[in-house]
Write a protein that holds these residues in place. Sequence first.
Motif, PDB file in Angstrom:
ATOM      1  N   PRO A 154      18.177  -6.627 -66.649  1.00 47.18           N
ATOM      2  CA  PRO A 154      18.156  -6.358 -68.096  1.00 47.18           C
ATOM      3  C   PRO A 154      17.378  -5.115 -68.488  1.00 47.18           C
ATOM      4  O   PRO A 154      17.346  -4.741 -69.657  1.00 47.18           O
ATOM      5  CB  PRO A 154      17.436  -7.606 -68.635  1.00 47.18           C
ATOM      6  N   TRP A 155      16.721  -4.467 -67.506  1.00 48.85           N
ATOM      7  CA  TRP A 155      15.784  -3.403 -67.840  1.00 48.85           C
ATOM      8  C   TRP A 155      16.465  -2.115 -68.264  1.00 48.85           C
ATOM      9  O   TRP A 155      15.971  -1.397 -69.123  1.00 48.85           O
ATOM     10  CB  TRP A 155      14.860  -3.107 -66.654  1.00 48.85           C
ATOM     11  N   ARG A 156      17.638  -1.816 -67.672  1.00 45.27           N
ATOM     12  CA  ARG A 156      18.238  -0.495 -67.894  1.00 45.27           C
ATOM     13  C   ARG A 156      18.469  -0.201 -69.368  1.00 45.27           C
ATOM     14  O   ARG A 156      18.194   0.924 -69.834  1.00 45.27           O
ATOM     15  CB  ARG A 156      19.562  -0.392 -67.126  1.00 45.27           C
ATOM     16  N   ALA A 157      18.928  -1.188 -70.122  1.00 46.09           N
ATOM     17  CA  ALA A 157      19.227  -0.946 -71.536  1.00 46.09           C
ATOM     18  C   ALA A 157      17.971  -0.598 -72.326  1.00 46.09           C
ATOM     19  O   ALA A 157      18.032   0.155 -73.298  1.00 46.09           O
ATOM     20  CB  ALA A 157      19.904  -2.170 -72.138  1.00 46.09           C
ATOM     21  N   ARG A 158      16.830  -1.118 -71.904  1.00 42.04           N
ATOM     22  CA  ARG A 158      15.590  -0.834 -72.619  1.00 42.04           C
ATOM     23  C   ARG A 158      15.076   0.581 -72.349  1.00 42.04           C
ATOM     24  O   ARG A 158      14.157   1.041 -73.031  1.00 42.04           O
ATOM     25  CB  ARG A 158      14.523  -1.860 -72.223  1.00 42.04           C
ATOM     26  N   LEU A 159      15.659   1.246 -71.363  1.00 45.21           N
ATOM     27  CA  LEU A 159      15.217   2.594 -71.002  1.00 45.21           C
ATOM     28  C   LEU A 159      16.046   3.683 -71.677  1.00 45.21           C
ATOM     29  O   LEU A 159      15.750   4.866 -71.507  1.00 45.21           O
ATOM     30  CB  LEU A 159      15.264   2.770 -69.489  1.00 45.21           C
ATOM     31  N   ASP A 160      17.074   3.294 -72.412  1.00 43.07           N
ATOM     32  CA  ASP A 160      17.878   4.296 -73.117  1.00 43.07           C
ATOM     33  C   ASP A 160      16.986   5.131 -74.035  1.00 43.07           C
ATOM     34  O   ASP A 160      16.038   4.632 -74.638  1.00 43.07           O
ATOM     35  CB  ASP A 160      18.963   3.616 -73.946  1.00 43.07           C
ATOM     36  N   ASN A 161      17.292   6.404 -74.123  1.00 45.46           N
ATOM     37  CA  ASN A 161      16.576   7.333 -75.010  1.00 45.46           C
ATOM     38  C   ASN A 161      15.121   7.560 -74.610  1.00 45.46           C
ATOM     39  O   ASN A 161      14.289   7.948 -75.441  1.00 45.46           O
ATOM     40  CB  ASN A 161      16.643   6.847 -76.471  1.00 45.46           C
ATOM     41  N   THR A 162      14.806   7.306 -73.337  1.00 44.86           N
ATOM     42  CA  THR A 162      13.486   7.650 -72.803  1.00 44.86           C
ATOM     43  C   THR A 162      13.675   8.701 -71.715  1.00 44.86           C
ATOM     44  O   THR A 162      14.762   8.818 -71.122  1.00 44.86           O
ATOM     45  CB  THR A 162      12.772   6.436 -72.191  1.00 44.86           C
ATOM     46  N   PRO A 163      12.634   9.475 -71.401  1.00 47.83           N
ATOM     47  CA  PRO A 163      12.756  10.428 -70.293  1.00 47.83           C
ATOM     48  C   PRO A 163      13.155   9.760 -68.987  1.00 47.83           C
ATOM     49  O   PRO A 163      13.950  10.315 -68.216  1.00 47.83           O
ATOM     50  CB  PRO A 163      11.356  11.044 -70.217  1.00 47.83           C
ATOM     51  N   PHE A 164      12.646   8.549 -68.734  1.00 45.31           N
ATOM     52  CA  PHE A 164      13.008   7.890 -67.479  1.00 45.31           C
ATOM     53  C   PHE A 164      14.456   7.411 -67.509  1.00 45.31           C
ATOM     54  O   PHE A 164      15.149   7.460 -66.495  1.00 45.31           O
ATOM     55  CB  PHE A 164      12.075   6.712 -67.194  1.00 45.31           C
ATOM     56  N   GLY A 165      14.932   6.974 -68.658  1.00 50.19           N
ATOM     57  CA  GLY A 165      16.333   6.604 -68.764  1.00 50.19           C
ATOM     58  C   GLY A 165      17.249   7.791 -68.499  1.00 50.19           C
ATOM     59  O   GLY A 165      18.294   7.652 -67.845  1.00 50.19           O
ATOM     60  N   ARG A 166      16.856   8.947 -68.977  1.00 51.17           N
ATOM     61  CA  ARG A 166      17.654  10.154 -68.720  1.00 51.17           C
ATOM     62  C   ARG A 166      17.595  10.538 -67.243  1.00 51.17           C
ATOM     63  O   ARG A 166      18.589  11.028 -66.685  1.00 51.17           O
ATOM     64  CB  ARG A 166      17.177  11.295 -69.611  1.00 51.17           C
ATOM     65  N   PHE A 167      16.462  10.313 -66.596  1.00 49.02           N
ATOM     66  CA  PHE A 167      16.373  10.534 -65.152  1.00 49.02           C
ATOM     67  C   PHE A 167      17.344   9.610 -64.424  1.00 49.02           C
ATOM     68  O   PHE A 167      18.091  10.056 -63.530  1.00 49.02           O
ATOM     69  CB  PHE A 167      14.941  10.293 -64.667  1.00 49.02           C
ATOM     70  N   LEU A 168      17.370   8.330 -64.780  1.00 52.45           N
ATOM     71  CA  LEU A 168      18.280   7.389 -64.119  1.00 52.45           C
ATOM     72  C   LEU A 168      19.736   7.803 -64.314  1.00 52.45           C
ATOM     73  O   LEU A 168      20.552   7.669 -63.401  1.00 52.45           O
ATOM     74  CB  LEU A 168      18.072   5.982 -64.676  1.00 52.45           C
ATOM     75  N   ALA A 169      20.066   8.315 -65.484  1.00 50.72           N
ATOM     76  CA  ALA A 169      21.447   8.706 -65.761  1.00 50.72           C
ATOM     77  C   ALA A 169      21.891   9.861 -64.877  1.00 50.72           C
ATOM     78  O   ALA A 169      23.095  10.018 -64.608  1.00 50.72           O
ATOM     79  CB  ALA A 169      21.600   9.082 -67.235  1.00 50.72           C
ATOM     80  N   ARG A 170      20.946  10.665 -64.411  1.00 45.76           N
ATOM     81  CA  ARG A 170      21.288  11.814 -63.566  1.00 45.76           C
ATOM     82  C   ARG A 170      21.351  11.456 -62.079  1.00 45.76           C
ATOM     83  O   ARG A 170      21.814  12.263 -61.266  1.00 45.76           O
ATOM     84  CB  ARG A 170      20.268  12.932 -63.749  1.00 45.76           C
ATOM     85  N   LEU A 171      20.863  10.275 -61.718  1.00 44.72           N
ATOM     86  CA  LEU A 171      20.835   9.899 -60.302  1.00 44.72           C
ATOM     87  C   LEU A 171      22.235   9.563 -59.791  1.00 44.72           C
ATOM     88  O   LEU A 171      22.993   8.865 -60.463  1.00 44.72           O
ATOM     89  CB  LEU A 171      19.951   8.666 -60.093  1.00 44.72           C
ATOM     90  N   PRO A 172      22.578  10.037 -58.588  1.00 49.05           N
ATOM     91  CA  PRO A 172      23.830   9.587 -57.983  1.00 49.05           C
ATOM     92  C   PRO A 172      23.803   8.070 -57.767  1.00 49.05           C
ATOM     93  O   PRO A 172      22.749   7.492 -57.478  1.00 49.05           O
ATOM     94  CB  PRO A 172      23.856  10.320 -56.641  1.00 49.05           C
ATOM     95  N   ASP A 173      24.935   7.415 -57.904  1.00 52.29           N
ATOM     96  CA  ASP A 173      24.986   5.955 -57.773  1.00 52.29           C
ATOM     97  C   ASP A 173      24.426   5.481 -56.429  1.00 52.29           C
ATOM     98  O   ASP A 173      23.788   4.433 -56.329  1.00 52.29           O
ATOM     99  CB  ASP A 173      26.419   5.459 -57.925  1.00 52.29           C
ATOM    100  N   ARG A 174      24.648   6.252 -55.391  1.00 52.77           N
ATOM    101  CA  ARG A 174      24.223   5.816 -54.060  1.00 52.77           C
ATOM    102  C   ARG A 174      22.696   5.791 -53.924  1.00 52.77           C
ATOM    103  O   ARG A 174      22.160   5.157 -53.021  1.00 52.77           O
ATOM    104  CB  ARG A 174      24.805   6.726 -52.981  1.00 52.77           C
ATOM    105  N   THR A 175      21.994   6.488 -54.830  1.00 47.98           N
ATOM    106  CA  THR A 175      20.537   6.526 -54.734  1.00 47.98           C
ATOM    107  C   THR A 175      19.924   5.185 -55.066  1.00 47.98           C
ATOM    108  O   THR A 175      18.899   4.792 -54.509  1.00 47.98           O
ATOM    109  CB  THR A 175      19.971   7.597 -55.689  1.00 47.98           C
ATOM    110  N   VAL A 176      20.517   4.456 -55.986  1.00 43.23           N
ATOM    111  CA  VAL A 176      19.979   3.166 -56.383  1.00 43.23           C
ATOM    112  C   VAL A 176      20.935   2.045 -56.012  1.00 43.23           C
ATOM    113  O   VAL A 176      20.669   0.896 -56.291  1.00 43.23           O
ATOM    114  CB  VAL A 176      19.688   3.126 -57.907  1.00 43.23           C
TER     115      VAL A 176
END
Length: 222
Positions: A200-222
């Motif tokens: 459930p955590w990913r949605a709470r990270l939207d519009n944060t610097p860390f959420g933007r970092f996650l959005a840039r990560l290749p799927d295979r990284t996580v």
Amino acid sequence: MDVRLLVFCKAPLPGRVKTRLAAGIGDAAALAAYRAMLATVLCAADASGLPTILYYTPAGELETLRRLCGPARTCRAQSAGDLGARMAAAFIQTLAEADGAVLLGSDLPLVTGPLLARAARELAGNDAVLGPATDGGYYALGLSRTGYCPEIFADMPWSTAKVASLTRARLTAAGKSLALLPELPDCDTPDDLARLAAPPWRARLDNTPFGRFLARLPDRTV
């Protein structure tokens, strides 16, 4: 009540931050993750309205830190010693200037301004406030002047699952009143990163610097 926020952080140097995370995703991605986490924590600190002090290490890397955090931040080098000694020194210094202090780390993507403001408010009626982490440690520790307790910093098995429970037990044994904040995860390992990138955590990270970092990560990284 005059409560200061103390952010314990490291200068963003390649190969020197988030080393356990780097073992799984590489130094460059781990450095980017750390920069995003620290930026997220500072956004929360600013939103809380609390006067904030960055306690940083290594002592000679102030300019490196300022390039990330901005020149207007109040920064103090951490003292010598283990984590407990450095935390104790930061509290002693701050509690000589203020009524209370809330100390937190820089790897807390889910911390928010309202949560930090709540931690400060809890110190009006309690000696201490603790934010337990899901790994058995804690992500935030607040102390009033009457709540300062040297026992919680000495001979503590840092980076183990016993830290939060031992801290609570020692505060209770010292007769200190304690308020608890909601439990949150931090981000030390690739498994932690994968959990933060999923419900459930990913949605709470939207519009944060860390959420933007996650959005840039290749799927295979996580």
